[in-house]
Design an enzyme around this catalytic site. Structure first.
Site, PDB file in Angstrom:
ATOM      1  N   ASN A  90       0.867  -1.180   0.000  1.00  0.00           N
ATOM      2  CA  ASN A  90       0.000   0.000   0.000  1.00  0.00           C
ATOM      3  C   ASN A  90       0.902   1.227   0.000  1.00  0.00           C
ATOM      4  OD1 ASN A  90      -2.358  -1.550   0.121  1.00  0.00           O
ATOM      5  ND2 ASN A  90      -2.233  -1.682   2.359  1.00  0.00           N
ATOM      6  N   HIS A 103       6.709  -1.587   4.059  1.00  0.00           N
ATOM      7  CA  HIS A 103       6.476  -2.993   4.405  1.00  0.00           C
ATOM      8  C   HIS A 103       5.686  -3.648   3.294  1.00  0.00           C
ATOM      9  CE1 HIS A 103       3.108  -0.562   5.847  1.00  0.00           C
ATOM     10  NE2 HIS A 103       2.341  -1.603   5.597  1.00  0.00           N
ATOM     11  N   HIS A 105       2.959  -6.631   2.405  1.00  0.00           N
ATOM     12  CA  HIS A 105       2.001  -7.628   2.876  1.00  0.00           C
ATOM     13  C   HIS A 105       2.199  -8.885   2.029  1.00  0.00           C
ATOM     14  CE1 HIS A 105      -0.804  -4.797   5.088  1.00  0.00           C
ATOM     15  NE2 HIS A 105      -0.180  -3.936   4.300  1.00  0.00           N
TER      16      HIS A 105
HETATM   17  P1  AMP Z   1      -0.720  -0.626   5.839  1.00  0.00           P
HETATM   18  O1  AMP Z   1      -2.165  -0.288   6.103  1.00  0.00           O
HETATM   19  O2  AMP Z   1      -0.431  -1.151   4.455  1.00  0.00           O
HETATM   20  O3  AMP Z   1       0.181   0.513   6.250  1.00  0.00           O
HETATM   21  O4  AMP Z   1      -0.395  -1.879   6.764  1.00  0.00           O
HETATM   22  C1  AMP Z   1      -0.177  -1.779   8.135  1.00  0.00           C
HETATM   23  C2  AMP Z   1      -0.485  -3.145   8.704  1.00  0.00           C
HETATM   24  O5  AMP Z   1       0.129  -3.249   9.961  1.00  0.00           O
HETATM   25  C3  AMP Z   1      -1.967  -3.434   8.909  1.00  0.00           C
HETATM   26  O6  AMP Z   1      -2.348  -4.563   8.144  1.00  0.00           O
HETATM   27  C4  AMP Z   1      -2.083  -3.686  10.407  1.00  0.00           C
HETATM   28  O7  AMP Z   1      -3.005  -4.711  10.722  1.00  0.00           O
HETATM   29  C5  AMP Z   1      -0.663  -4.079  10.767  1.00  0.00           C
HETATM   30  N1  AMP Z   1      -0.280  -3.828  12.140  1.00  0.00           N
HETATM   31  C6  AMP Z   1      -0.438  -2.670  12.841  1.00  0.00           C
HETATM   32  N2  AMP Z   1       0.063  -2.822  14.087  1.00  0.00           N
HETATM   33  C7  AMP Z   1       0.566  -4.073  14.150  1.00  0.00           C
HETATM   34  C8  AMP Z   1       1.223  -4.824  15.171  1.00  0.00           C
HETATM   35  N3  AMP Z   1       1.467  -4.307  16.404  1.00  0.00           N
HETATM   36  N4  AMP Z   1       1.589  -6.113  14.894  1.00  0.00           N
HETATM   37  C9  AMP Z   1       1.347  -6.636  13.681  1.00  0.00           C
HETATM   38  N5  AMP Z   1       0.737  -5.977  12.687  1.00  0.00           N
HETATM   39  C10 AMP Z   1       0.350  -4.721  12.917  1.00  0.00           C
END
Ligand code: AMP
Length: 117
Positions: A90, A103, A105
């Site tokens: 994203n 990051h 996914h």
């Molecule tokens: P994005 O929306 O592409 O920036 O992805 C961020 C992702 O991080 C989301 O899918 C969240 O569910 C995940 N996320 C946020 N906090 C944590 C955490 N503490 N541990 C694991 N995943 C997380």
């Protein structure tokens, strides 16, 4: 480079300040299970550096690190979901990015048709 002054949630996980389900860790990347999985296997592969907000910055600034991130995603997908997976970056708030520390996914293990993280 990121304009944010506070460390991202991922920097805090990498620093060991916040617990996470870590599935892979080396000198350049960490992979964790997403806290809100959108597929049977939903990993996040995260460079340890916080220098890049998104994949566009990473590709321009350190293509070897991006290649390592993709190789890590592939190897984890081999191990955890039969080697077939969706890789989603994203990029930008309007595209759903919520954490501005690049990051990937990694989604696999029986995806719904048309699913996007
Ligand atoms: P994005 O929306 O592409 O920036 O992805 C961020 C992702 O991080 C989301 O899918 C969240 O569910 C995940 N996320 C946020 N906090 C944590 C955490 N503490 N541990 C694991 N995943 C997380």
């Amino acid at each position: 480079m990121s304009d944010d002054t506070a460390p991202s949630i991922f920097s805090r996980i990498i620093a060991g300040e916040i617990p996470a389900d870590i599935v892979f860790d080396d000198d350049r990347v960490i992979a964790i299970r997403d806290i809100a999985p959108q597929a049977p296997v939903h990993l996040l592969v995260i460079p340890k550096t916080d220098a890049y907000r998104d994949v566009v910055e990473l590709a321009a600034g350190d293509p070897a690190l991006l290649a390592h991130l993709v190789a890590t995603a592939s190897s984890l997908a081999d191990e955890l979901c039969g080697g077939q997976f969706r890789l989603v970056f994203n990029t930008g708030a309007e595209a759903g990015q919520t954490v501005f520390h690049v990051h990937a996914h990694v989604l696999g293990g029986g995806l719904e048709e048309g699913h996007l993280a």
